[in-house]
Design a protein around this motif. Structure first.
Motif, mmCIF file in Angstrom:
data_model
loop_
_atom_site.group_PDB
_atom_site.id
_atom_site.type_symbol
_atom_site.label_atom_id
_atom_site.label_comp_id
_atom_site.label_asym_id
_atom_site.label_seq_id
_atom_site.Cartn_x
_atom_site.Cartn_y
_atom_site.Cartn_z
ATOM 1 N N ILE A 41 0.819 -1.219 0.000
ATOM 2 C CA ILE A 41 0.000 0.000 0.000
ATOM 3 C C ILE A 41 0.856 1.274 0.000
ATOM 4 N N PRO A 42 1.899 1.396 0.860
ATOM 5 C CA PRO A 42 2.700 2.626 0.820
ATOM 6 C C PRO A 42 3.368 2.872 -0.539
ATOM 7 N N VAL A 43 3.814 1.804 -1.212
ATOM 8 C CA VAL A 43 4.438 1.952 -2.525
ATOM 9 C C VAL A 43 3.415 2.456 -3.533
ATOM 10 N N ILE A 44 2.220 1.910 -3.484
ATOM 11 C CA ILE A 44 1.161 2.346 -4.402
ATOM 12 C C ILE A 44 0.835 3.818 -4.171
ATOM 13 N N ALA A 45 0.766 4.223 -2.888
ATOM 14 C CA ALA A 45 0.488 5.627 -2.579
ATOM 15 C C ALA A 45 1.595 6.534 -3.113
ATOM 16 N N LEU A 48 1.165 6.780 -6.896
ATOM 17 C CA LEU A 48 0.002 7.588 -7.237
ATOM 18 C C LEU A 48 0.262 9.069 -6.993
ATOM 19 N N TRP A 49 1.170 9.348 -6.057
ATOM 20 C CA TRP A 49 1.506 10.741 -5.764
ATOM 21 C C TRP A 49 2.523 11.287 -6.764
ATOM 22 N N GLY A 50 2.820 10.509 -7.794
ATOM 23 C CA GLY A 50 3.731 10.957 -8.843
ATOM 24 C C GLY A 50 5.191 10.861 -8.469
ATOM 25 N N GLY A 51 5.504 9.992 -7.507
ATOM 26 C CA GLY A 51 6.902 9.857 -7.109
ATOM 27 C C GLY A 51 7.394 10.957 -6.209
ATOM 28 N N GLY A 52 6.493 11.869 -5.821
ATOM 29 C CA GLY A 52 6.894 12.940 -4.914
ATOM 30 C C GLY A 52 6.735 12.529 -3.461
ATOM 31 N N ARG A 53 7.081 13.432 -2.591
ATOM 32 C CA ARG A 53 6.978 13.165 -1.159
ATOM 33 C C ARG A 53 5.515 13.143 -0.751
ATOM 34 N N VAL A 54 5.096 12.068 -0.138
ATOM 35 C CA VAL A 54 3.726 11.964 0.358
ATOM 36 C C VAL A 54 3.598 12.828 1.602
ATOM 37 N N GLY A 211 11.027 0.638 -2.006
ATOM 38 C CA GLY A 211 9.747 0.378 -1.341
ATOM 39 C C GLY A 211 9.073 -0.875 -1.864
ATOM 40 N N LEU A 212 9.151 -1.087 -3.192
ATOM 41 C CA LEU A 212 8.518 -2.262 -3.784
ATOM 42 C C LEU A 212 9.174 -3.549 -3.288
ATOM 43 N N ILE A 213 10.526 -3.585 -3.344
ATOM 44 C CA ILE A 213 11.238 -4.792 -2.921
ATOM 45 C C ILE A 213 11.031 -5.042 -1.431
#
Length: 258
Positions: A41-45, A48-54, A211-213
């Motif tokens: 979930i954090p990786v997906i977020a 979705l945020w365009g690779g920027g800082r959430v 994050g994905l790995i």
């Protein structure tokens, strides 16, 4: 029929290991189905945020939502796992789905046990180990799921029964859970630093790849080791607490079960 005797923490851990090994192939698949998506979930977020800082508030909300869902689903899995593992001790091979079907009449009590587990998990995340004592004393999550699953207890009677089992044994239960809590932290840190140290690929969004790995690895470890072993350890703790209060065996458990 096998009878149960009180054991020291080392014996309790050995019993939990035996329960884990005997039921792993039944417990791991549904645990993986639960844990893998949640740890991604954090990786997906982030993507979705365009690779920027959430934003911090969103990140905190995502973290606590993931932890709550993991506690909720994990508690339900532990409850069904109590049936699976107890049946295994009796020589029966029961799937988690079959155990869940047997627990359907107890679904309200199963949900209450899961919500108590969420409360314990949130307290632990906010205040760490110091917060675990009070919820254990008041709510009894370490054995509440087993009381519901194995003693056919409803919501009104399961919580007092779990509290009675834990009375005078809270430190013993916490001591048995400490190796699991410590192992979780060590695995999390180990996975993070191992992935971070080895990830050096040019032209790749390293934060997303990291994050994905890390999410996949943590999901696999949670599904194959942590959740099944937590179910085994909590059942071992329940059996030990009952042995300290009364003489009982598998025949007694079978008579009380659904």
């Amino acid at each position: 029929m096998q009878s149960f005797e009180p054991v020291r923490i080392r014996g309790l851990l050995r019993r939990a290991w035996g329960l884990y090994r005997s039921s792993w192939r039944r417990m791991a698949p549904p645990a993986l189905v639960l844990s893998l998506p949640l740890f991604l979930i954090p990786v997906i977020a982030y993507l979705l945020w365009g690779g920027g800082r959430v934003p911090n508030a969103l990140g905190a909300g995502i973290y606590f939502a993931r932890e709550s869902l993991l506690q909720l689903g994990g508690s339900a899995l532990v409850t069904a796992g109590a049936v699976v593992m107890t049946d295994r001790l009796r020589g029966r091979d029961t799937r988690v789905s079959e155990a869940a079907a047997r627990l359907r009449p107890q679904r309200s009590a199963v949900m209450v046990a899961a919500l108590y587990s969420v409360m314990l998990g949130l307290a632990g995340n906010l205040l760490q180990a110091f917060a675990l004592v009070l919820p254990v004393l008041l709510l009894g999550p370490p054995v509440l799921a087993q009381v519901v699953a194995l003693e056919n207890q409803g919501t009104a009677t399961a919580v007092p029964r779990a509290g009675k089992l834990l009375k005078g044994n809270v430190l013993r239960v916490l001591g048995s859970l400490f190796p699991l809590l410590l192992g979780v932290r060590v695995l999390e840190l180990g996975l993070y630093f191992a992935v971070f140290a080895s990830l050096n690929v040019g032209g790749v969004d390293q934060l997303a790849a990291l994050g994905l790995i890390e999410g996949v690895l943590r999901g696999v470890v949670a599904g194959t080791v942590i959740l099944p072993f937590a179910a085994a350890l909590s059942l071992a703790a329940y059996l030990d607490l009952r042995a300290r209060m009364e003489q009982f065996d598998l025949e007694t458990l079978a008579a009380e079960a659904l």
